[in-house]
Design a protein around this motif. Structure first.
Motif, PDB file in Angstrom:
ATOM      1  N   ASN A  47      -2.407  27.381 -13.705  1.00 39.60           N
ATOM      2  CA  ASN A  47      -3.505  28.319 -13.470  1.00 39.60           C
ATOM      3  C   ASN A  47      -3.412  29.542 -14.372  1.00 39.60           C
ATOM      4  OD1 ASN A  47      -4.484  26.630 -11.467  1.00 39.60           O
ATOM      5  ND2 ASN A  47      -3.387  27.705  -9.848  1.00 39.60           N
ATOM      6  N   ARG A  75       5.088  31.308 -19.622  1.00 38.16           N
ATOM      7  CA  ARG A  75       4.778  32.299 -18.588  1.00 38.16           C
ATOM      8  C   ARG A  75       4.770  33.702 -19.187  1.00 38.16           C
ATOM      9  NH1 ARG A  75       4.442  31.420 -13.628  1.00 38.16           N
ATOM     10  NH2 ARG A  75       5.725  29.550 -13.671  1.00 38.16           N
ATOM     11  N   ASN A  79       2.175  24.552 -10.579  1.00 36.28           N
ATOM     12  CA  ASN A  79       0.747  24.763 -10.425  1.00 36.28           C
ATOM     13  C   ASN A  79       0.342  26.175 -10.825  1.00 36.28           C
ATOM     14  OD1 ASN A  79      -1.882  24.127  -9.870  1.00 36.28           O
ATOM     15  ND2 ASN A  79      -1.699  24.526  -7.696  1.00 36.28           N
ATOM     16  N   THR A  80       1.149  27.170 -10.497  1.00 34.74           N
ATOM     17  CA  THR A  80       0.791  28.541 -10.866  1.00 34.74           C
ATOM     18  C   THR A  80       0.810  28.727 -12.384  1.00 34.74           C
ATOM     19  OG1 THR A  80       3.070  29.278 -10.558  1.00 34.74           O
ATOM     20  CG2 THR A  80       1.584  29.544  -8.685  1.00 34.74           C
TER      21      THR A  80
END
Length: 117
Positions: A6, A83, A2-3
């Motif tokens: 986002n 990321r 989830n991060t």
């Protein structure tokens, strides 16, 4: 995950990537296998998706493939690559993906290579 969802914000499921690039879904899978694109499973349904910023004007961001290759060869997973590309770096300043979009691929690849060591 989830991060990561986002952190990136806008995602394109693979059928939308195919449409944006004017390619078949099979060719999109080929781009992912060739590491010209990175995709991860997002949402509760685990839909394979690509960060929308990797697609620009109907093409894969030009400098993405080489950068993904450097990071992938260093053992980064697709999730870790995404990321890294989308995380703010004060020394740039900004995010590596933004620097790539600005044509600063040499600097970003140098940083990616340094991370391998």
């Amino acid at each position: 995950m989830n991060t990561l969802e986002n952190l990136v914000g806008d995602w394109l499921p693979l059928p939308d990537v195919a449409e944006a690039l004017g390619l078949s879904i099979t060719k999109v899978h080929g781009l992912i296998n060739e590491r010209a694109l990175v995709a991860v499973r997002i949402t509760d349904r685990g839909i394979r998706s690509v960060p929308a910023e990797c697609i620009t004007d109907g093409h894969v961001l030009d400098s993405l493939k080489g950068t993904v290759a450097v990071l992938g060869d260093s053992g980064f997973s697709d999730e870790e690559i995404i990321r890294w590309l989308f995380t703010e770096d004060e020394s740039l300043p900004g995010r590596p993906i933004d620097a790539l979009k600005q044509g600063r691929k040499t600097e970003i690849r140098r940083r990616a290579q340094a991370m391998a060591w």
